[in-house]
Motif scaffolding. Structure first.
Motif, short mmCIF file in Angstrom:
data_model
loop_
_atom_site.label_atom_id
_atom_site.label_comp_id
_atom_site.label_asym_id
_atom_site.label_seq_id
_atom_site.Cartn_x
_atom_site.Cartn_y
_atom_site.Cartn_z
N MET A 1 0.83 -1.19 0.00
CA MET A 1 0.00 0.00 0.00
C MET A 1 0.87 1.25 0.00
O MET A 1 0.58 2.22 -0.66
CB MET A 1 -0.90 -0.03 1.24
CG MET A 1 -2.18 0.76 1.06
SD MET A 1 -3.12 0.15 -0.37
CE MET A 1 -3.48 1.68 -1.20
N ARG B 1 3.76 1.48 -1.28
CA ARG B 1 4.32 1.66 -2.62
C ARG B 1 3.30 2.23 -3.59
O ARG B 1 3.63 3.01 -4.48
CB ARG B 1 4.87 0.33 -3.13
CG ARG B 1 6.27 0.09 -2.68
CD ARG B 1 6.79 -1.18 -3.27
NE ARG B 1 5.85 -2.28 -3.02
CZ ARG B 1 6.08 -3.53 -3.39
NH1 ARG B 1 7.18 -3.82 -4.02
NH2 ARG B 1 5.22 -4.48 -3.11
N ALA B 2 2.04 1.85 -3.41
CA ALA B 2 0.99 2.38 -4.28
C ALA B 2 0.86 3.88 -4.09
O ALA B 2 0.77 4.64 -5.07
CB ALA B 2 -0.33 1.69 -3.99
N ALA C 1 3.67 5.51 -5.78
CA ALA C 1 3.51 5.54 -7.23
C ALA C 1 2.50 6.60 -7.67
O ALA C 1 2.71 7.30 -8.65
CB ALA C 1 3.07 4.16 -7.73
N ILE C 2 1.43 6.73 -6.91
CA ILE C 2 0.40 7.71 -7.26
C ILE C 2 0.97 9.13 -7.12
O ILE C 2 0.75 10.00 -7.97
CB ILE C 2 -0.85 7.51 -6.39
CG1 ILE C 2 -1.53 6.20 -6.78
CG2 ILE C 2 -1.81 8.68 -6.54
CD1 ILE C 2 -2.57 5.73 -5.81
N LEU D 1 3.10 9.77 -10.02
CA LEU D 1 2.29 10.05 -11.21
C LEU D 1 1.89 11.52 -11.25
O LEU D 1 2.08 12.22 -12.26
CB LEU D 1 1.05 9.16 -11.20
CG LEU D 1 -0.04 9.48 -12.21
CD1 LEU D 1 0.34 9.01 -13.58
CD2 LEU D 1 -1.36 8.84 -11.79
N SER E 1 5.04 13.84 -11.65
CA SER E 1 5.69 13.85 -12.96
C SER E 1 4.80 14.49 -14.02
O SER E 1 5.29 15.18 -14.91
CB SER E 1 6.09 12.43 -13.37
OG SER E 1 4.99 11.57 -13.28
N THR E 2 3.49 14.28 -13.91
CA THR E 2 2.59 14.94 -14.86
C THR E 2 2.70 16.45 -14.72
O THR E 2 2.83 17.18 -15.72
CB THR E 2 1.14 14.50 -14.61
OG1 THR E 2 1.09 13.08 -14.61
CG2 THR E 2 0.21 15.06 -15.66
N LEU F 1 6.05 17.67 -16.10
CA LEU F 1 6.10 17.69 -17.57
C LEU F 1 5.37 18.91 -18.12
O LEU F 1 5.89 19.61 -18.99
CB LEU F 1 5.45 16.42 -18.12
CG LEU F 1 6.32 15.16 -18.14
CD1 LEU F 1 5.50 13.95 -18.51
CD2 LEU F 1 7.47 15.34 -19.10
N VAL F 2 4.17 19.15 -17.60
CA VAL F 2 3.38 20.28 -18.09
C VAL F 2 4.09 21.59 -17.80
O VAL F 2 4.16 22.49 -18.64
CB VAL F 2 1.97 20.25 -17.46
CG1 VAL F 2 1.23 21.52 -17.76
CG2 VAL F 2 1.20 19.05 -17.98
N LEU G 1 7.32 22.10 -17.25
CA LEU G 1 8.53 22.23 -18.06
C LEU G 1 8.19 22.67 -19.47
O LEU G 1 8.85 23.52 -20.06
CB LEU G 1 9.25 20.89 -18.10
CG LEU G 1 10.18 20.60 -16.92
CD1 LEU G 1 10.76 19.20 -17.04
CD2 LEU G 1 11.30 21.64 -16.88
#
Lengths: 472, 201
Positions: free
Chosen positions: B1, B3-4, B7-8, B11, B14-15, B18-19, B21
């Motif tokens: 849990m 790790r989940a 990961a979220i 997510l 990083s989104t 990216l936007v 940058l």
């Protein structure tokens, strides 16, 4: 070994019968070579590279300066999460493809854990993709969000199925939340989870008809389609072709069912060419007993004796309807097996010596593994009452033959004896070099959790602790 | 849990990264102005500290994206320095020969809107307008979806909106009629045009 006369006595009577283990006598002298974590790391790295590669087309295809409006920024975030969700969905399916490479390198237990964590991430990615795109498009068109939903459903091809796919994913995701899952019967949950394949199908179209990066023909689109084909091929291979080949070759059938204790049975299987069956003690198969009542469900059970070239045995505790039916299996019943699978084996040790901790029927994989571990192993066997101790005669025999120390620890978890023993100090007293051993744990979740805590405090590094658990 | 959750969080982070940058203003200005830079005034209006204060306000639109023939530098910082230097040089105002050369360049400007992604993923639309005084005298597209059917739709959009006599010039606003059969491209066109007009006036 004659099972037939004990068979009638042992079955259905509910009393403990003879211990079938003597016939496990031919102990394979060879100890399996170690398998390092290299394969697992390689696969994990590959998956990560794939994740980066799936977002790369967005980065390259988006002109700088196109994100000046809110609508553009939100839509861009929606596209990124969409690409990630599309990729993660493929990874999820791949992990459950039962491909032998994955089962051997990563192991079913670890795969299940990855599957759960990535599943949660996937659900979040899909929900954010959906909502970000909705908000972004609505803003671009000066719509309300509800009107935008209408536009998408009405004017966009493949969008209705994409919404259905998202809905299914939501149901599958929430039904897998641990608390909800426990409340559901396994069969219902399983059927719900099976519908995830529909997501793969229904979500496919909209990625290509409206995906900013996949709409145009080109290497990105081709690559994405290739990825899909690859996953479907893996699925076919792992779930259909490989098991078909395995079962055609070995043609397993029930030889005998023997009661080990009032609520535990051992099922002996024979088949063809079992000497060529590659299997390690501690691994499991997914079993499907081809009887009218239970052919449609498959359950994972460990094999409770190492490969001996002549027969297989699984020892099962009766807990549900399915396992209750197993008592009544008739000799000759065909069995469809899928495996072997799992990294709970002697080959995955990182140290020379091992400590094994079993709780109740968790002894079965450990019993099989004992035959393949280097001499000098130690076993702690926890059981609530003396009647719950399974396969004790075999264990005693193995202890002598393989130079293994065994402690039977009987009593409730709260009794002073077991409590003292399962503490860091108790473990260190019993096995002074515990921190330099591999520890294999199999048993009910409570025992496993308690033991892991105690072991960590006793100084056992995490990588030396091996768990056999199907708990998601 | 755990790790989940990790990961979220990854997510989301990083989104966003990216936007951000991709949308960072430093890269956008340069990348966007380079292809559209139109050397209307070879002397370089923005680098001239002795700009006539009377011409300055009209010529120097406060929006950063106005192309003013200074391909060497991003206009944003120079624009802000132009103002204080303008007030400082009021005493110098009677530098007559300069002012006479200014008016023609400050009347015609090219303003570029941002590339806008069509909602169905066909590709980007980017509009550029030519402004004379307070009037749009021409509209062009720097980017339109291409390939397959998109070529036809993009052609329709180009024919309807662009040019010196197209709908943009007629209406002088972004409230254009949607080109039938090219709804998404029209919407993206209008969005890019709206931004360009906001920058120009």
């Amino acid at each position: 070994m004659t099972h037939s006369h004990t068979h009638a006595a042992g079955r259905r009577t509910g009393t403990s019968s003879r211990h079938g283990g003597r016939s496990a006598a031919p102990v394979p002298p060879q100890i399996p070579a170690r398998r390092g974590p290299g394969g697992r790391r390689l696969l994990a790295a590959l998956l990560l590279v794939g994740l980066l590669a799936s977002v790369l087309p967005w980065w390259l295809g988006t002109p700088a300066g196109s994100l000046r409006t809110t609508a553009a920024t939100v839509t861009a975030a929606g596209r990124i999460t969409g690409l990630i969700a599309g990729y993660l969905l493929l990874v999820q399916v791949l992990m459950m493809s039962r491909l032998s490479v994955l089962e051997r390198w990563i192991g079913g237990e670890q795969l299940a854990r990855w599957h759960r964590d990535i599943g949660a991430t996937l659900l979040v990615a899909v929900l954010s993709h959906l909502s970000l795109i909705l908000v972004g498009y609505a803003d671009l068109r000066n719509h309300s969000i509800l009107a935008e939903v209408g536009t998408l459903l009405g004017d966009y091809e493949d969008m209705l199925s994409a919404f259905v796919a998202a809905g299914i994913m939501l149901v599958v995701g929430f039904s897998s939340v641990r608390a909800i899952r426990r409340a559901l019967p396994y069969e219902v949950w399983h059927l719900l989870h099976r519908s995830s394949y529909l997501v793969l199908l229904l979500g496919y179209g909209h990625q290509f008809s409206h995906g900013g990066q996949l709409y145009r023909p080109g290497p990105v689109r081709t690559g994405w389609i290739a990825l899909y084909l690859l996953v479907v091929a893996a699925l076919l291979w792992g779930r259909v072709i490989a098991p078909l080949a395995f079962n055609m070759r070995h043609r397993l059938r029930v030889a005998d069912v023997v009661a080990e204790s009032p609520d535990t049975v051992s099922i002996y299987l024979t088949g063809d060419r079992l000497d060529r069956l590659e299997m390690l003690g501690g691994q499991y198969f997914r079993w499907r007993f081809l009887t009218p009542g239970s052919w449609w469900q498959s359950h994972p059970f460990s094999v409770s004796a190492a490969a001996n070239g002549r027969w297989l045995r699984l020892t099962v505790k009766v807990v549900g309807r399915h396992t209750a039916d197993l008592r009544d299996l008739d000799p000759g019943t065909r069995v469809w097996a899928h495996g072997p699978s799992g990294t709970f084996t002697a080959a995955h040790r990182v140290r020379e010596r091992a400590l094994l901790i079993a709780g109740g029927s968790g002894i079965t994989p450990i019993r099989a593994m004992l035959e393949e571990l280097p001499p000098g192993a130690a076993l702690i066997y926890r059981a609530r009452t003396p009647a719950d101790v399974l396969l004790s005669r075999e264990l005693d025999w193995l202890a002598q033959e393989r130079d293994t120390s065994i402690w039977y620890v009987i009593g409730s978890r709260d009794d002073p004896g077991p409590r003292q023993l399962m503490s860091p100090d108790g473990l260190r007293q019993l096995v002074p070099d515990v921190a330099r051993r591999d520890v294999y744990l199999c048993g009910p979740p409570g025992l496993v959790e308690q033991s892991v805590r105690a072991l960590r405090r006793a100084g056992v590094p995490r990588r030396q602790i091996h768990l056999a658990t199907f708990e998601l | 849990m755990r790790r989940a959750l990790f990961a979220i969080t990854g997510l989301a982070a990083s989104t966003t990264a990216l936007v951000v940058l991709k949308g960072s203003p430093g890269t956008t200005q340069v990348a966007q102005n380079l292809p559209t830079a139109q050397p209307v005034n070879p002397t370089g209006q923005v680098v001239d500290p002795s700009a006539d204060p009377a011409v300055g306000p009209t010529g120097a639109a406060p929006k950063p994206s106005v192309t003013a023939g200074a391909p060497s530098s991003s206009p944003k910082p120079t624009r802000t320095t132009a103002r204080p230097s303008g007030t400082k040089t009021t005493a110098k105002a009677p530098s007559a020969p300069r002012t006479t050369t200014k008016p023609p360049q400050s009347t015609t400007r090219r303003v570029t809107g941002p590339p806008v992604d069509t909602a169905k993923g066909y590709g980007y639309v980017q509009v550029q307008i030519v402004v004379s005084g307070s009037k749009i005298i021409e509209a062009t597209t720097l980017a339109l979806p291409s390939g397959g059917e998109s070529d036809i739709h993009s052609g329709d959009v180009r024919d309807t909106y662009n040019g010196t006599g197209g709908e943009v010039v007629q209406k002088q606003s972004a409230n254009l009629n949607t080109v039938s059969g090219a709804t998404e491209t029209s919407i993206a066109y209008k969005s890019s045009l709206r931004s360009a007009i906001e920058q120009a006036f």
